[in-house]
Each structure stands twice: as C-alpha cells, then as structure tokens.
Design a protein around this motif. Structure first.
Motif, PDB file in Angstrom:
ATOM      1  N   ASP A  74       0.845  -1.198   0.000  1.00  0.00           N
ATOM      2  CA  ASP A  74       0.000   0.000   0.000  1.00  0.00           C
ATOM      3  C   ASP A  74       0.877   1.244   0.000  1.00  0.00           C
ATOM      4  O   ASP A  74       1.831   1.343   0.799  1.00  0.00           O
ATOM      5  CB  ASP A  74      -0.916   0.022   1.229  1.00  0.00           C
ATOM      6  N   PHE A  75       0.560   2.193  -0.861  1.00  0.00           N
ATOM      7  CA  PHE A  75       1.343   3.420  -0.978  1.00  0.00           C
ATOM      8  C   PHE A  75       1.263   4.250   0.294  1.00  0.00           C
ATOM      9  O   PHE A  75       0.187   4.454   0.853  1.00  0.00           O
ATOM     10  CB  PHE A  75       0.836   4.232  -2.169  1.00  0.00           C
ATOM     11  N   VAL A  76       2.421   4.743   0.738  1.00  0.00           N
ATOM     12  CA  VAL A  76       2.501   5.646   1.886  1.00  0.00           C
ATOM     13  C   VAL A  76       2.912   7.042   1.428  1.00  0.00           C
ATOM     14  O   VAL A  76       2.225   8.031   1.683  1.00  0.00           O
ATOM     15  CB  VAL A  76       3.488   5.119   2.947  1.00  0.00           C
ATOM     16  N   SER A  77       4.050   7.137   0.726  1.00  0.00           N
ATOM     17  CA  SER A  77       4.533   8.432   0.251  1.00  0.00           C
ATOM     18  C   SER A  77       5.572   8.195  -0.834  1.00  0.00           C
ATOM     19  O   SER A  77       6.059   7.071  -1.024  1.00  0.00           O
ATOM     20  CB  SER A  77       5.141   9.256   1.398  1.00  0.00           C
ATOM     21  N   GLY A  78       5.915   9.269  -1.550  1.00  0.00           N
ATOM     22  CA  GLY A  78       6.918   9.143  -2.593  1.00  0.00           C
ATOM     23  C   GLY A  78       7.409  10.508  -3.029  1.00  0.00           C
ATOM     24  O   GLY A  78       6.735  11.523  -2.851  1.00  0.00           O
ATOM     25  N   GLY A  79       8.609  10.520  -3.622  1.00  0.00           N
ATOM     26  CA  GLY A  79       9.174  11.765  -4.118  1.00  0.00           C
ATOM     27  C   GLY A  79      10.678  11.662  -4.237  1.00  0.00           C
ATOM     28  O   GLY A  79      11.278  10.604  -4.055  1.00  0.00           O
ATOM     29  N   GLY A  80      11.309  12.795  -4.558  1.00  0.00           N
ATOM     30  CA  GLY A  80      12.750  12.847  -4.735  1.00  0.00           C
ATOM     31  C   GLY A  80      13.113  12.971  -6.200  1.00  0.00           C
ATOM     32  O   GLY A  80      12.357  12.567  -7.090  1.00  0.00           O
ATOM     33  N   GLY A  81      14.282  13.554  -6.470  1.00  0.00           N
ATOM     34  CA  GLY A  81      14.755  13.698  -7.837  1.00  0.00           C
ATOM     35  C   GLY A  81      13.917  14.650  -8.668  1.00  0.00           C
ATOM     36  O   GLY A  81      13.912  14.564  -9.894  1.00  0.00           O
ATOM     37  N   GLY A  82      13.193  15.546  -8.004  1.00  0.00           N
ATOM     38  CA  GLY A  82      12.341  16.472  -8.727  1.00  0.00           C
ATOM     39  C   GLY A  82      10.985  15.913  -9.093  1.00  0.00           C
ATOM     40  O   GLY A  82      10.206  16.572  -9.784  1.00  0.00           O
ATOM     41  N   PHE A  83      10.666  14.698  -8.629  1.00  0.00           N
ATOM     42  CA  PHE A  83       9.390  14.060  -8.929  1.00  0.00           C
ATOM     43  C   PHE A  83       8.388  14.327  -7.808  1.00  0.00           C
ATOM     44  O   PHE A  83       8.739  14.332  -6.632  1.00  0.00           O
ATOM     45  CB  PHE A  83       9.555  12.550  -9.085  1.00  0.00           C
ATOM     46  N   SER A  84       7.125  14.490  -8.190  1.00  0.00           N
ATOM     47  CA  SER A  84       6.006  14.547  -7.251  1.00  0.00           C
ATOM     48  C   SER A  84       5.141  13.322  -7.495  1.00  0.00           C
ATOM     49  O   SER A  84       4.813  13.011  -8.647  1.00  0.00           O
ATOM     50  CB  SER A  84       5.184  15.819  -7.451  1.00  0.00           C
ATOM     51  N   CYS A  85       4.762  12.610  -6.420  1.00  0.00           N
ATOM     52  CA  CYS A  85       4.069  11.335  -6.550  1.00  0.00           C
ATOM     53  C   CYS A  85       2.687  11.387  -5.917  1.00  0.00           C
ATOM     54  O   CYS A  85       2.479  12.049  -4.894  1.00  0.00           O
ATOM     55  CB  CYS A  85       4.883  10.212  -5.888  1.00  0.00           C
ATOM     56  N   ALA A  86       1.766  10.665  -6.540  1.00  0.00           N
ATOM     57  CA  ALA A  86       0.409  10.519  -6.009  1.00  0.00           C
ATOM     58  C   ALA A  86      -0.103   9.151  -6.425  1.00  0.00           C
ATOM     59  O   ALA A  86       0.349   8.577  -7.424  1.00  0.00           O
ATOM     60  CB  ALA A  86      -0.508  11.621  -6.513  1.00  0.00           C
ATOM     61  N   ALA A  87      -1.043   8.610  -5.638  1.00  0.00           N
ATOM     62  CA  ALA A  87      -1.575   7.273  -5.900  1.00  0.00           C
ATOM     63  C   ALA A  87      -3.062   7.351  -6.187  1.00  0.00           C
ATOM     64  O   ALA A  87      -3.799   8.119  -5.556  1.00  0.00           O
ATOM     65  CB  ALA A  87      -1.311   6.343  -4.720  1.00  0.00           C
ATOM     66  N   ALA A  88      -3.497   6.543  -7.146  1.00  0.00           N
ATOM     67  CA  ALA A  88      -4.912   6.326  -7.423  1.00  0.00           C
ATOM     68  C   ALA A  88      -5.134   4.827  -7.343  1.00  0.00           C
ATOM     69  O   ALA A  88      -4.853   4.095  -8.290  1.00  0.00           O
ATOM     70  CB  ALA A  88      -5.300   6.864  -8.795  1.00  0.00           C
ATOM     71  N   GLY A  89      -5.586   4.370  -6.175  1.00  0.00           N
ATOM     72  CA  GLY A  89      -5.651   2.931  -5.939  1.00  0.00           C
ATOM     73  C   GLY A  89      -4.250   2.362  -5.857  1.00  0.00           C
ATOM     74  O   GLY A  89      -3.395   2.858  -5.124  1.00  0.00           O
ATOM     75  N   ALA A  90      -3.988   1.324  -6.633  1.00  0.00           N
ATOM     76  CA  ALA A  90      -2.669   0.684  -6.632  1.00  0.00           C
ATOM     77  C   ALA A  90      -1.692   1.348  -7.590  1.00  0.00           C
ATOM     78  O   ALA A  90      -0.504   1.005  -7.597  1.00  0.00           O
ATOM     79  CB  ALA A  90      -2.808  -0.788  -6.987  1.00  0.00           C
ATOM     80  N   VAL A  91      -2.153   2.297  -8.405  1.00  0.00           N
ATOM     81  CA  VAL A  91      -1.305   2.931  -9.417  1.00  0.00           C
ATOM     82  C   VAL A  91      -0.681   4.197  -8.842  1.00  0.00           C
ATOM     83  O   VAL A  91      -1.377   5.162  -8.518  1.00  0.00           O
ATOM     84  CB  VAL A  91      -2.097   3.257 -10.692  1.00  0.00           C
ATOM     85  N   VAL A  92       0.647   4.192  -8.736  1.00  0.00           N
ATOM     86  CA  VAL A  92       1.393   5.350  -8.242  1.00  0.00           C
ATOM     87  C   VAL A  92       2.024   6.050  -9.445  1.00  0.00           C
ATOM     88  O   VAL A  92       2.750   5.427 -10.221  1.00  0.00           O
ATOM     89  CB  VAL A  92       2.480   4.933  -7.239  1.00  0.00           C
ATOM     90  N   THR A  93       1.747   7.341  -9.588  1.00  0.00           N
ATOM     91  CA  THR A  93       2.286   8.125 -10.696  1.00  0.00           C
ATOM     92  C   THR A  93       3.165   9.234 -10.150  1.00  0.00           C
ATOM     93  O   THR A  93       2.731  10.021  -9.298  1.00  0.00           O
ATOM     94  CB  THR A  93       1.161   8.732 -11.550  1.00  0.00           C
ATOM     95  N   CYS A  94       4.395   9.298 -10.650  1.00  0.00           N
ATOM     96  CA  CYS A  94       5.352  10.322 -10.241  1.00  0.00           C
ATOM     97  C   CYS A  94       5.753  11.133 -11.473  1.00  0.00           C
ATOM     98  O   CYS A  94       6.131  10.557 -12.501  1.00  0.00           O
ATOM     99  CB  CYS A  94       6.593   9.698  -9.606  1.00  0.00           C
ATOM    100  N   VAL A  95       5.690  12.462 -11.373  1.00  0.00           N
ATOM    101  CA  VAL A  95       5.937  13.333 -12.518  1.00  0.00           C
ATOM    102  C   VAL A  95       7.032  14.344 -12.174  1.00  0.00           C
ATOM    103  O   VAL A  95       7.018  14.963 -11.103  1.00  0.00           O
ATOM    104  CB  VAL A  95       4.656  14.075 -12.937  1.00  0.00           C
ATOM    105  N   ARG A  96       7.978  14.494 -13.116  1.00  0.00           N
ATOM    106  CA  ARG A  96       9.027  15.526 -13.022  1.00  0.00           C
ATOM    107  C   ARG A  96       8.819  16.491 -14.173  1.00  0.00           C
ATOM    108  O   ARG A  96       8.867  16.108 -15.345  1.00  0.00           O
ATOM    109  CB  ARG A  96      10.403  14.867 -13.099  1.00  0.00           C
ATOM    110  N   ASP A  97       8.576  17.758 -13.863  1.00  0.00           N
ATOM    111  CA  ASP A  97       8.345  18.750 -14.904  1.00  0.00           C
ATOM    112  C   ASP A  97       9.629  19.230 -15.552  1.00  0.00           C
ATOM    113  O   ASP A  97       9.624  19.624 -16.723  1.00  0.00           O
ATOM    114  CB  ASP A  97       7.578  19.944 -14.328  1.00  0.00           C
ATOM    115  N   ALA A  98      10.723  19.223 -14.816  1.00  0.00           N
ATOM    116  CA  ALA A  98      11.993  19.726 -15.341  1.00  0.00           C
ATOM    117  C   ALA A  98      12.618  18.714 -16.296  1.00  0.00           C
ATOM    118  O   ALA A  98      12.340  17.513 -16.244  1.00  0.00           O
ATOM    119  CB  ALA A  98      12.953  20.025 -14.193  1.00  0.00           C
TER     120      ALA A  98
END
Length: 205
Positions: A74-98
C-alpha cells in the motif's frame, strides 16, 4: 558577390538568409528499481527507482514514472529527484516537470506498507516515459522481486508445571496456532484448573 538594386548599387541586405529548423529531442530513458532493505510484514518498505537519460539530448519534461503496486503493498509516500508522486488505488504516478540532462540520473523513493498478502514474495515493477523520441524503449521498465518475512508473535498462555508441558499460542499475520495444550495433572485442585476458560478465543484458531 552581392546582387545590385535597380540603380546598379550593391544590396548587402540580401547577401545572407536563415532558415530555422526545429530539431526534436532524442533520448534513451531507463529505470532501475530496487528495494533498500528486507521486506517484513507490518513494516514500511522503501523502493528506489533510479531514472537515467543516456541521451544523446536532454529529455524535456514532463517525465513520468508509473508503479502499479501488487497485492500486499500500500502506498505511503513518494518523491525525490524532482518528482512529485500521487496514488490512485494501486497505481502510483510520479511526474518531473523539469528536463533531465544527458548522462544524468535522479532517484525516486517510494515508501509502502507491507501487508500479509505480500508473503512469501512480492514482485514490483515500474516504467518511465517522456514525450521525446526513444532510441531504446526496452529499458523503460524494470521489476524487482523481493522475499517477504512474516511477522510472528509467540505468546506463553499457560505453564502447566506438571508432566504434560505448557500451552503456547503461535500467532502470525496469516494464522493462529495452538501448540501443546498441556493439562494439569495431580491433585483434585490441580485437575480442576483444566476446566477454566482459555485466555484466548478458541474458535479463532
């Protein structure tokens, strides 16, 4: 030699010309997924996702990492390397704009709860994509199998102090097992102890 105008005078303004051409980026993104420590039921596990751009050009943002968590995580948290992370159910998506420069590596860290369903092994995978053309899409995904250690709670329920031994309740996240349910033997007073209620719910064994 430049052209002349209608009066026969040289016209230097038309001696040169420029034609701008847009050159699209060309990248080779790859991802390497690993877990930091052993996975234990009931603990928080840490996954590290190393994203690398082998070029030849910088990878413009957004750069997206997707991690579909398997049953038992189960997702708790995420990030680092300029990425922002969020979860929708079991799918975790992390995005870096730079943008990610050529030969540059950044690491995303995901923290997950390890549930009983993860035992005895869990396989977690992730992928990385961008809007740029890829030279080698085969290394855009990676999986990380990990053994999972169950949690065991051993409780001494009763000590018989006679020849038959003790009564042990063994509890894990998956089961509750009663081992050696010893009986009192000896005097009438000792035997009457056998009729006491168990200090646990027998139907839950």
């Amino acid at each position: 030699e430049g052209y002349e105008d209608q009066d026969g005078c040289p016209d230097p303004d038309n001696d040169s010309d420029a034609d701008p051409v847009d050159v699209p980026p060309l990248v080779n993104l790859s991802i390497d997924k690993s877990h930091a420590d052993d996975l234990v039921v009931g603990d928080v596990a840490v996954y590290e996702l190393a994203v690398t751009n082998d070029g030849p050009t910088a990878a413009p943002g957004p750069i997206t990492v997707v991690d579909t968590l398997p049953a038992g995580l189960d997702f708790v948290s995420g990030g680092g390397g300029g990425f922002s992370c969020a979860a929708a159910g079991a799918v975790v998506t992390c995005v870096r704009d730079a943008a990610l420069g050529a030969a540059q590596t950044v690491t995303v860290e995901l923290r997950v709860d390890v549930l009983p369903e993860a035992y005895p092994e869990v396989v977690n995978g992730a992928s990385v994509t961008s809007e740029a053309e890829e030279t080698d899409p085969d290394d855009n995904t990676d999986t990380d199998p990990a053994p999972v250690t169950p949690t065991i709670d051993l409780e001494l329920v009763k000590e018989a102090r006679t020849v038959t031994g003790s009564c042990y309740l063994l509890e894990t996240e998956q089961a509750r097992v009663l081992v050696d349910c010893g009986m009192f033997q000896g005097s009438k007073t000792e035997r009457e102890l056998n009729y006491r209620a168990f200090p646990f719910e027998a139907s839950a064994l």
